[in-house]
Design a protein around this motif. Structure first.
Motif, PDB file in Angstrom:
ATOM      1  N   SER A   1      22.192  12.013 -63.174  1.00  0.00           N
ATOM      2  CA  SER A   1      23.560  11.832 -62.709  1.00  0.00           C
ATOM      3  C   SER A   1      24.351  13.114 -62.885  1.00  0.00           C
ATOM      4  O   SER A   1      23.984  13.998 -63.652  1.00  0.00           O
TER       5      SER A   1
ATOM      6  N   LEU B   1      25.585  18.250 -62.248  1.00  0.00           N
ATOM      7  CA  LEU B   1      24.263  18.833 -62.054  1.00  0.00           C
ATOM      8  C   LEU B   1      24.356  20.346 -62.156  1.00  0.00           C
ATOM      9  O   LEU B   1      25.203  20.968 -61.506  1.00  0.00           O
TER      10      LEU B   1
ATOM     11  N   SER C   1      20.387  17.580 -64.561  1.00  0.00           N
ATOM     12  CA  SER C   1      21.529  16.741 -64.891  1.00  0.00           C
ATOM     13  C   SER C   1      21.993  17.102 -66.297  1.00  0.00           C
ATOM     14  O   SER C   1      21.185  17.166 -67.226  1.00  0.00           O
TER      15      SER C   1
ATOM     16  N   GLU D   1      24.566  15.290 -67.591  1.00  0.00           N
ATOM     17  CA  GLU D   1      25.318  14.097 -67.978  1.00  0.00           C
ATOM     18  C   GLU D   1      25.022  13.695 -69.426  1.00  0.00           C
ATOM     19  O   GLU D   1      25.900  13.234 -70.148  1.00  0.00           O
TER      20      GLU D   1
END
Length: 141
Positions: free
Chosen positions: A102, A105, A116, A118
């Motif tokens: 998610s 990036l 990612s 996240e």
């Protein structure tokens, strides 16, 4: 897609390394005090390390890629000194559609990897040491 020099670099928000550069970045971070490590967040995987933090606090490591945000693509961390040959907003849309992780990036053009960030968490000495013990693939430590 090609990358060319940006006329005006982005403000760095992250630094990334792959292979030997990732190892050098981890070792550079281990030279810092624990209090300083806790001011950064990071994410690591096999052979890759991405560190997020305030621009002025990011460490210098030869060969590392410094990443920032472009207004038209807020979900991407793009190289500060390079611009994609397509509009950043189109690149963002395409990468988000195919991303395994998610947003945000981190885009690493030399290897064509997208990471990612996240799951970035505060950096700790123990985590860095464990990552170094695992070693990058191909023995690039």
């Amino acid at each position: 897609m090609r990358w060319s020099p940006r006329p005006h670099p982005l403000e760095p928000l992250a630094v990334a390394g792959e292979g030997r550069v990732a190892t050098a970045l981890a070792r550079r971070l281990l030279a810092e005090a624990d209090e300083r490590l806790a001011t950064w967040e990071g994410v690591a995987g096999p052979g890759v390390l991405v560190l997020l933090g305030a621009s002025a606090s990011l460490p210098w490591v030869d060969g590392a890629v410094y990443l920032g945000r472009e207004d038209g693509a807020p979900s991407l961390l793009l190289p500060c000194a390079l611009a994609p040959s397509v509009a950043a907003s189109l690149l963002e849309r395409a990468l988000l559609a195919h991303a395994k992780g998610s947003a945000p990036l981190a885009v690493l053009p030399a290897s064509r990897h997208v990471v990612s960030v996240e799951a970035a968490r505060p950096v700790s000495r123990a985590t860095l040491l464990a990552w170094l013990e695992e070693g990058p693939p191909g023995g690039a430590s």
